[in-house]
Design an enzyme around this catalytic site. Structure first.
Site, PDB file in Angstrom:
ATOM      1  CE1 TYR A 149      -4.100   2.339   1.008  1.00 41.23           C
ATOM      2  CE2 TYR A 149      -2.247   2.312   3.096  1.00 41.23           C
ATOM      3  CZ  TYR A 149      -3.307   3.357   1.977  1.00 41.23           C
ATOM      4  OH  TYR A 149      -4.291   4.189   2.506  1.00 41.23           O
ATOM      5  CB  THR A 177      -2.719  10.722  11.063  1.00 42.42           C
ATOM      6  OG1 THR A 177      -3.823  11.564  11.399  1.00 42.42           O
ATOM      7  CG2 THR A 177      -1.999  11.768  10.657  1.00 42.42           C
ATOM      8  CG  ASN A 178      -6.163   5.118  11.981  1.00 45.75           C
ATOM      9  OD1 ASN A 178      -7.168   5.271  11.461  1.00 45.75           O
ATOM     10  ND2 ASN A 178      -5.161   4.337  12.502  1.00 45.75           N
ATOM     11  CG  HIS A 192      -8.018   2.143   8.960  1.00 48.34           C
ATOM     12  ND1 HIS A 192      -8.323   2.109   8.143  1.00 48.34           N
ATOM     13  CD2 HIS A 192      -6.468   1.967   8.835  1.00 48.34           C
ATOM     14  CE1 HIS A 192      -7.226   2.404   6.902  1.00 48.34           C
ATOM     15  NE2 HIS A 192      -6.357   2.397   7.470  1.00 48.34           N
TER      16      HIS A 192
HETATM   17  P1  NAP Z   1     -13.758   3.510   2.260  1.00 51.75           P
HETATM   18  O1  NAP Z   1     -14.476   3.669   2.630  1.00 51.75           O
HETATM   19  O2  NAP Z   1     -13.160   2.281   2.375  1.00 51.75           O
HETATM   20  O3  NAP Z   1     -13.790   3.936   0.489  1.00 51.75           O
HETATM   21  C1  NAP Z   1     -13.529   4.086  -0.749  1.00 51.75           C
HETATM   22  C2  NAP Z   1     -13.970   4.329  -1.667  1.00 51.75           C
HETATM   23  O4  NAP Z   1     -13.326   3.629  -2.718  1.00 51.75           O
HETATM   24  C3  NAP Z   1     -15.502   3.737  -1.686  1.00 51.75           C
HETATM   25  O5  NAP Z   1     -15.891   5.278  -2.268  1.00 51.75           O
HETATM   26  C4  NAP Z   1     -15.466   2.571  -3.026  1.00 51.75           C
HETATM   27  O6  NAP Z   1     -16.074   2.741  -3.136  1.00 51.75           O
HETATM   28  C5  NAP Z   1     -13.967   3.279  -3.959  1.00 51.75           C
HETATM   29  N1  NAP Z   1     -13.375   2.377  -4.943  1.00 51.75           N
HETATM   30  C6  NAP Z   1     -12.528   0.954  -3.575  1.00 51.75           C
HETATM   31  N2  NAP Z   1     -11.830   0.236  -5.190  1.00 51.75           N
HETATM   32  C7  NAP Z   1     -12.602   1.233  -5.843  1.00 51.75           C
HETATM   33  C8  NAP Z   1     -12.437   0.326  -7.430  1.00 51.75           C
HETATM   34  N3  NAP Z   1     -11.104  -0.561  -7.634  1.00 51.75           N
HETATM   35  N4  NAP Z   1     -13.346   0.764  -8.319  1.00 51.75           N
HETATM   36  C9  NAP Z   1     -13.876   2.474  -8.444  1.00 51.75           C
HETATM   37  N5  NAP Z   1     -14.021   2.639  -6.851  1.00 51.75           N
HETATM   38  C10 NAP Z   1     -13.299   1.887  -5.636  1.00 51.75           C
HETATM   39  O7  NAP Z   1     -12.036   4.296   1.960  1.00 51.75           O
HETATM   40  P2  NAP Z   1     -11.220   5.871   2.486  1.00 51.75           P
HETATM   41  O8  NAP Z   1     -11.242   4.983   4.415  1.00 51.75           O
HETATM   42  O9  NAP Z   1     -12.499   6.845   2.614  1.00 51.75           O
HETATM   43  O10 NAP Z   1     -10.365   6.702   2.180  1.00 51.75           O
HETATM   44  C11 NAP Z   1     -10.249   7.342   1.058  1.00 51.75           C
HETATM   45  C12 NAP Z   1      -9.457   7.323   0.778  1.00 51.75           C
HETATM   46  O11 NAP Z   1      -7.973   8.006   2.378  1.00 51.75           O
HETATM   47  C13 NAP Z   1      -8.012   6.785  -0.047  1.00 51.75           C
HETATM   48  O12 NAP Z   1      -6.640   7.321  -0.538  1.00 51.75           O
HETATM   49  C14 NAP Z   1      -7.331   5.584   1.650  1.00 51.75           C
HETATM   50  O13 NAP Z   1      -6.101   5.401   1.181  1.00 51.75           O
HETATM   51  C15 NAP Z   1      -6.775   7.179   1.986  1.00 51.75           C
HETATM   52  N6  NAP Z   1      -6.311   7.124   3.897  1.00 51.75           N
HETATM   53  C16 NAP Z   1      -7.359   6.457   4.250  1.00 51.75           C
HETATM   54  C17 NAP Z   1      -7.055   6.300   5.694  1.00 51.75           C
HETATM   55  C18 NAP Z   1      -8.450   5.999   6.708  1.00 51.75           C
HETATM   56  O14 NAP Z   1      -7.707   5.315   8.499  1.00 51.75           O
HETATM   57  N7  NAP Z   1      -9.490   5.517   6.329  1.00 51.75           N
HETATM   58  C19 NAP Z   1      -5.979   6.593   6.290  1.00 51.75           C
HETATM   59  C20 NAP Z   1      -4.919   7.463   5.449  1.00 51.75           C
HETATM   60  C21 NAP Z   1      -5.425   7.750   4.271  1.00 51.75           C
HETATM   61  P3  NAP Z   1     -17.503   1.324  -3.023  1.00 51.75           P
HETATM   62  O15 NAP Z   1     -18.241   2.334  -1.799  1.00 51.75           O
HETATM   63  O16 NAP Z   1     -18.580   1.569  -3.978  1.00 51.75           O
HETATM   64  O17 NAP Z   1     -16.659  -0.114  -2.316  1.00 51.75           O
HETATM   65  P1  GDP Z   2      -2.159   1.546  11.111  1.00 55.26           P
HETATM   66  O1  GDP Z   2      -2.713   3.329  12.017  1.00 55.26           O
HETATM   67  O2  GDP Z   2      -1.763   1.580  10.096  1.00 55.26           O
HETATM   68  O3  GDP Z   2      -0.995   0.527  11.717  1.00 55.26           O
HETATM   69  O4  GDP Z   2      -3.472   0.768  11.264  1.00 55.26           O
HETATM   70  P2  GDP Z   2      -4.221   0.583  11.899  1.00 55.26           P
HETATM   71  O5  GDP Z   2      -5.977   1.629  12.163  1.00 55.26           O
HETATM   72  O6  GDP Z   2      -5.447  -0.609  11.685  1.00 55.26           O
HETATM   73  O7  GDP Z   2      -4.480   0.482  13.549  1.00 55.26           O
HETATM   74  C1  GDP Z   2      -3.670  -1.157  14.026  1.00 55.26           C
HETATM   75  C2  GDP Z   2      -2.651  -0.850  15.655  1.00 55.26           C
HETATM   76  O8  GDP Z   2      -4.261  -0.766  16.061  1.00 55.26           O
HETATM   77  C3  GDP Z   2      -2.220  -1.640  16.003  1.00 55.26           C
HETATM   78  O9  GDP Z   2      -1.096  -1.309  16.848  1.00 55.26           O
HETATM   79  C4  GDP Z   2      -2.766  -3.064  16.127  1.00 55.26           C
HETATM   80  O10 GDP Z   2      -2.502  -3.462  17.429  1.00 55.26           O
HETATM   81  C5  GDP Z   2      -4.302  -1.873  17.321  1.00 55.26           C
HETATM   82  N1  GDP Z   2      -5.614  -2.671  17.189  1.00 55.26           N
HETATM   83  C6  GDP Z   2      -5.885  -2.647  17.951  1.00 55.26           C
HETATM   84  N2  GDP Z   2      -6.955  -3.477  18.107  1.00 55.26           N
HETATM   85  C7  GDP Z   2      -7.278  -3.116  16.736  1.00 55.26           C
HETATM   86  C8  GDP Z   2      -8.770  -3.878  15.808  1.00 55.26           C
HETATM   87  O11 GDP Z   2      -9.531  -3.934  16.469  1.00 55.26           O
HETATM   88  N3  GDP Z   2      -8.707  -3.717  14.699  1.00 55.26           N
HETATM   89  C9  GDP Z   2      -7.603  -3.471  14.396  1.00 55.26           C
HETATM   90  N4  GDP Z   2      -7.302  -3.019  12.472  1.00 55.26           N
HETATM   91  N5  GDP Z   2      -6.288  -2.743  14.806  1.00 55.26           N
HETATM   92  C10 GDP Z   2      -6.344  -2.498  15.702  1.00 55.26           C
END
Ligand code: NAP
Ligand code: GDP
Length: 337
Positions: A149, A177-178, A192
């Site tokens: 990733y 961040t997260n 997550h």
């Molecule tokens: P998410 O809730 O999993 O949503 C992913 C989105 O991408 C959904 O709209 C999904 O559509 C779409 N998607 C995935 N694969 C696709 C494909 N092959 N073709 C078309 N659409 C596709 O993700 P999010 O958490 O909102 O993440 C948004 C951005 O933030 C991403 O770039 C991620 O890498 C970044 N990010 C996330 C986190 C986090 O903690 N969540 C942290 C740092 C960065 P469907 O709804 O139809 O499945």
């Molecule tokens: P990261 O921040 O990219 O590492 O991703 P995550 O959001 O999955 O967070 C991971 C951290 O949360 C690690 O330290 C895991 O051991 C801890 N963790 C504790 N419980 C959980 C759980 O239920 N799900 C996930 N994804 N992580 C957990």
């Protein structure tokens, strides 16, 4: 006679996901014409995977022909928590490479005015001097737990610079961040930590079973509320002028331990039963503190009201309340036995 502003079409890939729903919420709730609100003559299109698989170049071309975007916020990605990233490194690398290459190249072909892509703090080197800042993305290999990733995302920054150097394209990226918030992916196996813990605490309360935190609970993370992040995305699209990425985060002093997060979730759900740690599960990266100095310097520079982040416990309460109310339709994945 005053001329009406030129029509802008903002296409949001991944518009149905966590961050996309945050953007929709902000645009519906901020006053029209305000810094984070909808502007006159601006149309927003939120895509989901039902509109086409972005891994497929022809599907992306058809979407661009249909909507003719002037601006793109590129959120779509294969996204997962630590444990899914550890299991599926090649899939995370390949899917994200394909999605990103198609969206960037099609944006270039269609002469999109500005494109903002979403990276993650996973892109940073595992071994580098803290705090992480925007100058350190390429200084060494990422943590082994999610290198698929991380490399997929890092290359977006490389591509942004190459498109700009060779063609002058205005392609940039942000590094959040997260993230957590309403509409999150609450899958225990794949999601997550914060939504995973919400789901586990919900089930523990409902079934009278123990609440189990994976790992030691000691690692530290910075969390950002999806609705705050959405405002920062709108600021980036309208006001941020560099090709280099900008970190979108709360301050380094707001790092919290996984145990603190688990405590806050348990309190918000109202779970009072047995609570334990499964130390056979990975902790992942111990910490990855990121500086928001560049963000604050730029966003607060114009004599405007300084940006306010939602207090962490309020954001958790809103996210937990959303999850409990929407349990039947939320993304909950397979429940492990
Ligand atoms: P998410 O809730 O999993 O949503 C992913 C989105 O991408 C959904 O709209 C999904 O559509 C779409 N998607 C995935 N694969 C696709 C494909 N092959 N073709 C078309 N659409 C596709 O993700 P999010 O958490 O909102 O993440 C948004 C951005 O933030 C991403 O770039 C991620 O890498 C970044 N990010 C996330 C986190 C986090 O903690 N969540 C942290 C740092 C960065 P469907 O709804 O139809 O499945
Ligand atoms: P990261 O921040 O990219 O590492 O991703 P995550 O959001 O999955 O967070 C991971 C951290 O949360 C690690 O330290 C895991 O051991 C801890 N963790 C504790 N419980 C959980 C759980 O239920 N799900 C996930 N994804 N992580 C957990």
């Amino acid at each position: 006679m005053s001329s009406s502003p030129a029509k802008q079409v903002v296409l949001v890939t991944g518009g149905s996901g966590l961050v996309g729903q945050g953007l929709q919420w902000v645009l519906e709730n901020e006053p029209v014409g305000s810094r984070y609100g909808k502007l006159e003559g601006e149309e927003w299109v939120f895509l989901s995977s039902k509109d086409g698989d972005l891994k497929d170049a022809a599907a992306v071309e058809a979407i661009f022909q249909k909507y003719k975007p002037t601006h793109v916020i590129h959120l779509a990605a294969l996204v997962g928590g630590l444990f899914r990233n550890m299991r599926e490194k090649l899939t995370f690398l390949r899917d994200n490479l394909l999605i990103n290459d198609n969206v960037l190249e099609t944006s270039h072909q269609h002469k999109v005015t500005k494109l903002v892509s979403c990276l993650s703090t996973c892109v940073f080197p595992d071994k580098v001097e803290y705090p992480l800042d925007e100058t350190k993305v390429h200084l060494g290999p990422p943590h082994q737990s999610n290198f698929g990733y991380a490399h997929g995302k890092r290359l977006v920054d490389v591509q942004n610079h190459a498109y700009n150097d060779q063609f002058g394209d205005n392609f940039t990226s942000v590094i959040p961040t997260n993230i957590f918030g309403p509409g999150d992916n609450y899958s225990i196996e794949d999601g997550h930590v914060l939504p995973g813990l919400c789901h586990k605490a919900y089930l523990a309360k409902k079934n009278g079973t123990p609440f189990v935190v994976w790992g030691s609970g000691k690692p530290l993370r910075q969390f950002i509320y999806s609705r705050d992040l959405a405002k920062l995305f709108i600021w980036t699209l309208r006001e941020y002028e560099e090709i280099d990425p900008v970190i979108l985060s709360v301050g380094e002093d707001e790092e919290v331990s996984i145990k603190t997060v688990a405590d806050a979730v348990v309190k918000s759900i109202g779970f009072t039963g047995e609570y334990k740690f499964d130390t056979s599960k990975s902790d992942g990266q111990f910490r990855k503190p990121a500086s928001n100095e560049k963000l604050l310097r730029l966003i607060n520079s114009k004599g405007v009201e300084p940006f306010k982040f939602t207090p962490f416990e309020q954001a958790i309460d809103e996210s937990v309340a959303w999850f409990v109310e929407n349990y039947d339709t939320a993304r909950t994945g397979v429940i492990p036995q």
